[in-house]
Design a protein around this motif. Structure first.
Motif, PDB file in Angstrom:
ATOM      1  N   PHE A 180     -22.140 -14.803  15.923  1.00  0.00           N
ATOM      2  CA  PHE A 180     -22.566 -14.205  17.327  1.00  0.00           C
ATOM      3  C   PHE A 180     -21.897 -12.957  17.679  1.00  0.00           C
ATOM      4  O   PHE A 180     -21.763 -12.682  18.796  1.00  0.00           O
ATOM      5  N   GLY A 181     -21.188 -12.511  16.704  1.00  0.00           N
ATOM      6  CA  GLY A 181     -20.458 -11.371  16.873  1.00  0.00           C
ATOM      7  C   GLY A 181     -20.692 -10.115  16.044  1.00  0.00           C
ATOM      8  O   GLY A 181     -22.035  -9.702  16.170  1.00  0.00           O
ATOM      9  N   ARG A 182     -19.911  -9.713  15.207  1.00  0.00           N
ATOM     10  CA  ARG A 182     -20.275  -8.792  14.109  1.00  0.00           C
ATOM     11  C   ARG A 182     -21.574  -9.287  13.142  1.00  0.00           C
ATOM     12  O   ARG A 182     -22.111  -8.434  12.871  1.00  0.00           O
ATOM     13  N   GLY A 183     -21.518 -10.376  12.969  1.00  0.00           N
ATOM     14  CA  GLY A 183     -22.625 -10.902  11.861  1.00  0.00           C
ATOM     15  C   GLY A 183     -22.423 -10.820  10.412  1.00  0.00           C
ATOM     16  O   GLY A 183     -21.231 -10.248  10.175  1.00  0.00           O
ATOM     17  N   PHE A 184     -23.101 -11.290   9.503  1.00  0.00           N
ATOM     18  CA  PHE A 184     -23.096 -11.246   8.198  1.00  0.00           C
ATOM     19  C   PHE A 184     -23.863  -9.962   7.392  1.00  0.00           C
ATOM     20  O   PHE A 184     -24.859  -9.809   7.753  1.00  0.00           O
ATOM     21  N   ALA A 185     -22.964  -9.727   6.533  1.00  0.00           N
ATOM     22  CA  ALA A 185     -23.940  -8.917   5.563  1.00  0.00           C
ATOM     23  C   ALA A 185     -25.002  -9.764   4.955  1.00  0.00           C
ATOM     24  O   ALA A 185     -24.872 -10.938   4.646  1.00  0.00           O
ATOM     25  N   ALA A 186     -26.167  -8.940   4.574  1.00  0.00           N
ATOM     26  CA  ALA A 186     -27.479  -9.642   4.030  1.00  0.00           C
ATOM     27  C   ALA A 186     -26.906 -10.331   2.714  1.00  0.00           C
ATOM     28  O   ALA A 186     -27.524 -11.379   2.241  1.00  0.00           O
ATOM     29  N   ARG A 187     -26.016  -9.493   1.979  1.00  0.00           N
ATOM     30  CA  ARG A 187     -25.632 -10.183   0.798  1.00  0.00           C
ATOM     31  C   ARG A 187     -24.135 -10.098   0.844  1.00  0.00           C
ATOM     32  O   ARG A 187     -23.568  -9.367   1.118  1.00  0.00           O
ATOM     33  N   ASP A 188     -23.286 -11.582   0.360  1.00  0.00           N
ATOM     34  CA  ASP A 188     -22.147 -11.851   0.341  1.00  0.00           C
ATOM     35  C   ASP A 188     -21.495 -11.007  -0.956  1.00  0.00           C
ATOM     36  O   ASP A 188     -21.624 -11.503  -2.150  1.00  0.00           O
ATOM     37  N   ARG A 189     -20.959  -9.774  -0.951  1.00  0.00           N
ATOM     38  CA  ARG A 189     -20.560  -8.940  -2.171  1.00  0.00           C
ATOM     39  C   ARG A 189     -19.586  -9.787  -2.850  1.00  0.00           C
ATOM     40  O   ARG A 189     -19.551  -9.557  -3.965  1.00  0.00           O
ATOM     41  N   PHE A 190     -18.499 -10.175  -1.965  1.00  0.00           N
ATOM     42  CA  PHE A 190     -17.566 -11.117  -2.865  1.00  0.00           C
ATOM     43  C   PHE A 190     -18.067 -12.334  -3.516  1.00  0.00           C
ATOM     44  O   PHE A 190     -17.511 -12.516  -4.742  1.00  0.00           O
ATOM     45  N   ASN A 191     -18.891 -12.990  -2.890  1.00  0.00           N
ATOM     46  CA  ASN A 191     -19.565 -14.216  -3.698  1.00  0.00           C
ATOM     47  C   ASN A 191     -20.410 -13.649  -5.109  1.00  0.00           C
ATOM     48  O   ASN A 191     -20.204 -14.331  -5.759  1.00  0.00           O
ATOM     49  N   ARG A 192     -21.040 -12.200  -4.970  1.00  0.00           N
ATOM     50  CA  ARG A 192     -21.515 -11.755  -5.989  1.00  0.00           C
ATOM     51  C   ARG A 192     -20.692 -11.359  -7.249  1.00  0.00           C
ATOM     52  O   ARG A 192     -20.831 -11.878  -8.323  1.00  0.00           O
ATOM     53  N   PHE A 193     -19.416 -10.924  -6.697  1.00  0.00           N
ATOM     54  CA  PHE A 193     -18.445 -10.701  -7.817  1.00  0.00           C
ATOM     55  C   PHE A 193     -17.843 -12.052  -8.305  1.00  0.00           C
ATOM     56  O   PHE A 193     -17.746 -11.915  -9.651  1.00  0.00           O
ATOM     57  N   ARG A 194     -17.697 -12.993  -7.714  1.00  0.00           N
ATOM     58  CA  ARG A 194     -17.308 -14.237  -8.177  1.00  0.00           C
ATOM     59  C   ARG A 194     -18.336 -14.989  -9.225  1.00  0.00           C
ATOM     60  O   ARG A 194     -18.030 -15.629 -10.347  1.00  0.00           O
ATOM     61  N   ASP A 195     -19.539 -14.719  -8.622  1.00  0.00           N
ATOM     62  CA  ASP A 195     -20.808 -15.289  -9.612  1.00  0.00           C
ATOM     63  C   ASP A 195     -20.754 -14.357 -10.859  1.00  0.00           C
ATOM     64  O   ASP A 195     -20.900 -14.900 -12.073  1.00  0.00           O
ATOM     65  N   ALA A 196     -20.291 -13.155 -10.955  1.00  0.00           N
ATOM     66  CA  ALA A 196     -20.451 -12.106 -12.147  1.00  0.00           C
ATOM     67  C   ALA A 196     -18.965 -12.511 -13.086  1.00  0.00           C
ATOM     68  O   ALA A 196     -19.356 -12.614 -14.228  1.00  0.00           O
TER      69      ALA A 196
END
Length: 347
Positions: free
Chosen positions: A156-172
């Motif tokens: 309810f503030g800044r919100g979230f990026a549509a894609r979690d970039r750090f999660n994508r890096f961890r997945d990679a």
């Protein structure tokens, strides 16, 4: 009868085209992104377009185009009953509850204050999700009220990026450890780059805010089961969790043997597909602590090569049909049946 196919490399359209060629089904290629798409379809009975949630342009107008074509009597795959809830976990919550299907207990709040009250009176852990995203992206395990409060404040503030970039890096990084091949190596470098450079999709979609969504965490699930129903046929895979992770989606650790699958899940999948009148329905299942199947999420699409090793499929009477099959063929055949019958076809 004439089918229109929007062709995208690597999508269902490759097999749709092959099926039409092999079976002498009249078809033409169209471009749904052109301004004159309605004119392109003037002599066609149906449109097949495998649009993807990661295509920000398709997300902008695919549903609206579908509704418009249906109003004109043109059949579509996926039609509105099949795809309106696609990549929308909040919409899926309402749909499953309205149809009294066994969904993992889910909670959505549009008020920061109400969300905080709930977060400080519920039990933990919970699972936080954004309404969009696949492959276990945008999914976090929430272990305490303070963790939930931080997510609520951000929602309810800044919100979230549509894609979690750090999660994508961890997945990679995880894929590199698992596969140890060139593709995984380059995927890691791409993941590093995405930490600093947002994708076009992120820039166009903006940030997710103004709501917060949680699901109950179901312990002791080391895998999930994906059941897909298309035109009265169902097939399945088992997806095992990544090591040290509660998530199975996107792991790439897959089982195909028929003995792995709980036919209660198959029955539920046929039941929901029929209630929804869905042309294609993919359901992810886990178990509660009483070993009862629960739906986690739903979709209409899936990655084609992943399902090619499936050893057979069930019909609606749960008879097993052994052997290889082509799910995209089921889609075309179901759409042709709809055209011929000129009424919605139940899955």
């Amino acid at each position: 009868m004439k089918l229109a196919i929007h062709h995208t490399k690597g999508s269902f359209s490759e097999r749709w085209i092959n099926y039409c060629r092999d079976n002498a089904v009249p078809y033409t290629l169209v471009d749904c992104y052109r301004n004159d798409i309605i004119e392109q379809l003037k002599d066609c009975d149906a449109l097949l377009w495998h649009w993807h949630h990661g295509d920000y342009k398709a997300v902008r107008f695919a549903r609206q185009l579908t509704y418009s074509l249906e109003a004109a009597g043109i059949k579509v795959f996926p039609d509105s009953k099949t795809a309106w809830h696609f990549d929308d976990k909040v919409g899926q919550k309402y749909l499953a509850e309205a149809l009294q299907m066994p969904l993992v207990p889910s909670y959505v709040f549009y008020s920061k204050e109400e969300a905080h009250v709930w977060a400080n009176t519920t039990t933990y852990p919970k699972v936080f999700k954004l309404r969009g995203g696949a492959g276990a992206s945008n999914v976090k395990l929430v272990r305490s009220a303070s963790d939930a409060d931080r997510l609520i404040n951000k929602a309810f503030g800044r919100g979230f990026a549509a894609r979690d970039r750090f999660n994508r890096f961890r997945d990679a990084l995880w894929r590199l450890k698992r596969d140890r091949n060139r593709a995984a190596f380059f995927g890691l470098f791409k993941g590093i780059g995405r930490i600093f450079l947002p994708t076009v999709y992120e820039n166009m979609q903006g940030r997710e805010k103004g709501y917060v969504y949680f699901q109950e965490f179901m312990p002791d699930n080391n895998y999930d089961t994906r059941i897909i129903v298309i035109n009265g046929k169902a097939f399945a895979i088992r997806r095992y969790n990544r090591e040290g992770d509660f998530r199975a989606s996107g792991s790439g650790l897959i089982g195909f043997d028929k003995k792995l699958f709980d036919e209660r899940m198959v029955r539920i999948s046929f039941d929901l597909a029929n209630k929804m009148q869905a042309q294609s329905l993919a359901l992810d299942f886990i178990y509660d602590q009483q070993q009862q199947p629960l739906i986690v999420e739903m979709s209409y699409g899936f990655m084609m090569p992943v399902y090619d090793p499936c050893t057979g499929y069930w019909d609606q009477q749960l008879n097993w049909h052994e052997g290889a099959f082509n799910p995209q063929q089921f889609m075309v055949e179901g759409l042709i049946d709809q055209i011929v019958q000129q009424k919605p076809a139940f899955s």
